[in-house]
Write a protein that holds these residues in place. Structure first.
Motif, short mmCIF file in Angstrom:
data_model
loop_
_atom_site.label_atom_id
_atom_site.label_comp_id
_atom_site.label_asym_id
_atom_site.label_seq_id
_atom_site.Cartn_x
_atom_site.Cartn_y
_atom_site.Cartn_z
N LYS A 22 -15.93 8.52 -5.10
CA LYS A 22 -15.44 9.22 -3.91
C LYS A 22 -16.43 9.11 -2.76
O LYS A 22 -16.05 9.03 -1.60
CB LYS A 22 -15.17 10.70 -4.24
CG LYS A 22 -13.89 10.93 -5.00
CD LYS A 22 -13.53 12.40 -5.06
CE LYS A 22 -12.15 12.59 -5.69
NZ LYS A 22 -11.75 14.01 -5.72
N LEU A 23 -17.71 9.08 -3.11
CA LEU A 23 -18.75 8.97 -2.08
C LEU A 23 -18.59 7.67 -1.29
O LEU A 23 -18.64 7.67 -0.05
CB LEU A 23 -20.13 9.00 -2.76
CG LEU A 23 -21.31 9.46 -1.90
CD1 LEU A 23 -21.12 10.90 -1.44
CD2 LEU A 23 -22.61 9.31 -2.68
N ARG A 24 -18.36 6.58 -1.99
CA ARG A 24 -18.19 5.29 -1.31
C ARG A 24 -16.85 5.22 -0.56
O ARG A 24 -16.76 4.64 0.51
CB ARG A 24 -18.30 4.13 -2.31
CG ARG A 24 -19.72 4.00 -2.90
CD ARG A 24 -20.10 2.56 -3.14
NE ARG A 24 -20.35 1.84 -1.91
CZ ARG A 24 -20.34 0.52 -1.80
NH1 ARG A 24 -20.07 -0.22 -2.85
NH2 ARG A 24 -20.58 -0.08 -0.65
N GLU A 25 -15.82 5.82 -1.16
CA GLU A 25 -14.53 5.88 -0.46
C GLU A 25 -14.66 6.65 0.85
O GLU A 25 -14.11 6.24 1.88
CB GLU A 25 -13.47 6.55 -1.35
CG GLU A 25 -12.98 5.66 -2.48
CD GLU A 25 -11.76 6.23 -3.20
OE1 GLU A 25 -11.12 5.47 -3.93
OE2 GLU A 25 -11.46 7.43 -3.03
N ASN A 26 -15.41 7.75 0.81
CA ASN A 26 -15.59 8.55 2.02
C ASN A 26 -16.36 7.77 3.09
O ASN A 26 -16.06 7.87 4.28
CB ASN A 26 -16.31 9.86 1.69
CG ASN A 26 -15.49 10.75 0.76
OD1 ASN A 26 -14.32 10.46 0.48
ND2 ASN A 26 -16.09 11.82 0.27
N GLU A 27 -17.34 6.99 2.64
CA GLU A 27 -18.09 6.14 3.57
C GLU A 27 -17.17 5.08 4.18
O GLU A 27 -17.22 4.83 5.40
CB GLU A 27 -19.26 5.45 2.84
CG GLU A 27 -20.11 4.58 3.74
CD GLU A 27 -21.15 3.75 2.99
OE1 GLU A 27 -21.77 2.87 3.63
OE2 GLU A 27 -21.33 3.95 1.77
N LEU A 28 -16.33 4.49 3.35
CA LEU A 28 -15.36 3.50 3.83
C LEU A 28 -14.46 4.11 4.91
O LEU A 28 -14.26 3.53 5.98
CB LEU A 28 -14.51 3.00 2.66
CG LEU A 28 -13.30 2.11 2.98
CD1 LEU A 28 -13.75 0.77 3.56
CD2 LEU A 28 -12.44 1.88 1.73
N VAL A 29 -13.93 5.30 4.63
CA VAL A 29 -13.05 5.98 5.59
C VAL A 29 -13.78 6.23 6.91
O VAL A 29 -13.26 5.92 7.99
CB VAL A 29 -12.53 7.31 5.00
CG1 VAL A 29 -11.88 8.17 6.09
CG2 VAL A 29 -11.54 7.05 3.88
N LEU A 48 -5.59 8.66 -3.39
CA LEU A 48 -5.29 9.97 -2.81
C LEU A 48 -6.48 10.49 -2.01
O LEU A 48 -6.33 11.06 -0.94
CB LEU A 48 -4.96 10.97 -3.92
CG LEU A 48 -3.49 11.15 -4.29
CD1 LEU A 48 -3.37 12.15 -5.43
CD2 LEU A 48 -2.68 11.61 -3.10
N ASN A 49 -7.67 10.27 -2.55
CA ASN A 49 -8.87 10.74 -1.86
C ASN A 49 -9.01 10.09 -0.49
O ASN A 49 -9.30 10.76 0.51
CB ASN A 49 -10.12 10.45 -2.70
CG ASN A 49 -11.39 10.83 -1.97
OD1 ASN A 49 -11.59 11.98 -1.58
ND2 ASN A 49 -12.26 9.85 -1.74
#
Length: 233
Positions: A111-118, A141-142
């Protein structure tokens, strides 16, 4: 009166003569030459945080998310182009503001990397002042939730096919973009979504019979590898 179903090119318009590569700058340019709603493409993030346009998790033996951009920059698509960056795509996409850019953010291993991507994608879209030209989709979903948290006005659609229209509405997303088989299994979902004010899209619709069925159900959009054929239907 029912609004006509609109067309989105899947990874650009690449099934041309001669064919080009999906997710290439040429495929984006080809889509810009069609009178369609938009073009979809896939965004991944390199190990050192550079946003690139590439569908698969791996390029041969290299895992994209674990490879530095300096190494990814040496790789070629089948048409001879270098793997494009999101910056490349936005620069080219901005030249034709009438074509929407549907950005698919690929899931990552945390999720940490997904949030950075976003955060990086949102920031770049804002830097180019292309908020109104870009829309966003993801299987994660995240990622969908983070997009709405970062920028509530962005159009965000979920891809995975496992949430009903009511669940999509409850999560605050703008709609869904599901594989066409989902609508065969759940024939009422398009009409339910319309009643809830949600956007409906189906992928990847590559035959005219399937397209006609979805049109009859009143779907808003289809994503297709044959946009040049479906615009005449």
């Amino acid at each position: 009166m029912q609004t006509p179903t609109q067309i989105i090119a899947h990874r650009g318009y690449w099934q041309t003569e001669p064919p080009t590569s999906e997710n290439s700058l040429q495929s984006l340019e080809n889509a810009q030459g069609l009178n369609i709603y938009g073009t979809e493409f896939d965004v991944r993030m390199s190990k050192d945080g550079v946003l690139i346009i590439y569908h698969d998790e791996h390029y041969d033996a290299l895992e994209i998310s674990e490879t530095r951009f300096a190494d990814l920059a040496k790789l070629k698509l089948k048409n001879g182009e270098n793997i494009p960056t999101l910056k490349d795509f936005l620069e080219k996409g901005k030249k034709n503001p009438s074509l929407k850019l549907v950005i698919e953010l690929k899931p990552m291993n945390s999720k940490l990397r997904e949030n950075e991507l976003v955060q990086k994608v949102v920031q770049m879209v804002k830097t180019f002042q292309m908020e109104s030209q870009c829309e966003f989709i993801s299987f994660s979903l995240n990622i969908c939730e983070q997009l709405k948290k970062e920028e509530p006005t962005f159009k965000v659609k979920y891809l995975n096919g496992d949430l009903s229209p009511l669940e999509i509405k409850q999560r605050g997303f703008d709609g869904f973009s599901y594989h066409y088989s989902v609508f065969i299994t759940n024939p009422g979902w398009i009409s339910q979504a319309k009643m809830l004010g949600l956007i409906t899209n189906s992928w990847t619709v590559n035959d005219t019979a399937g397209f006609e069925k979805l049109k009859m159900q009143g779907i808003d959009f289809v994503t297709t590898d044959i946009p040049n054929q479906l615009i005449h239907k």
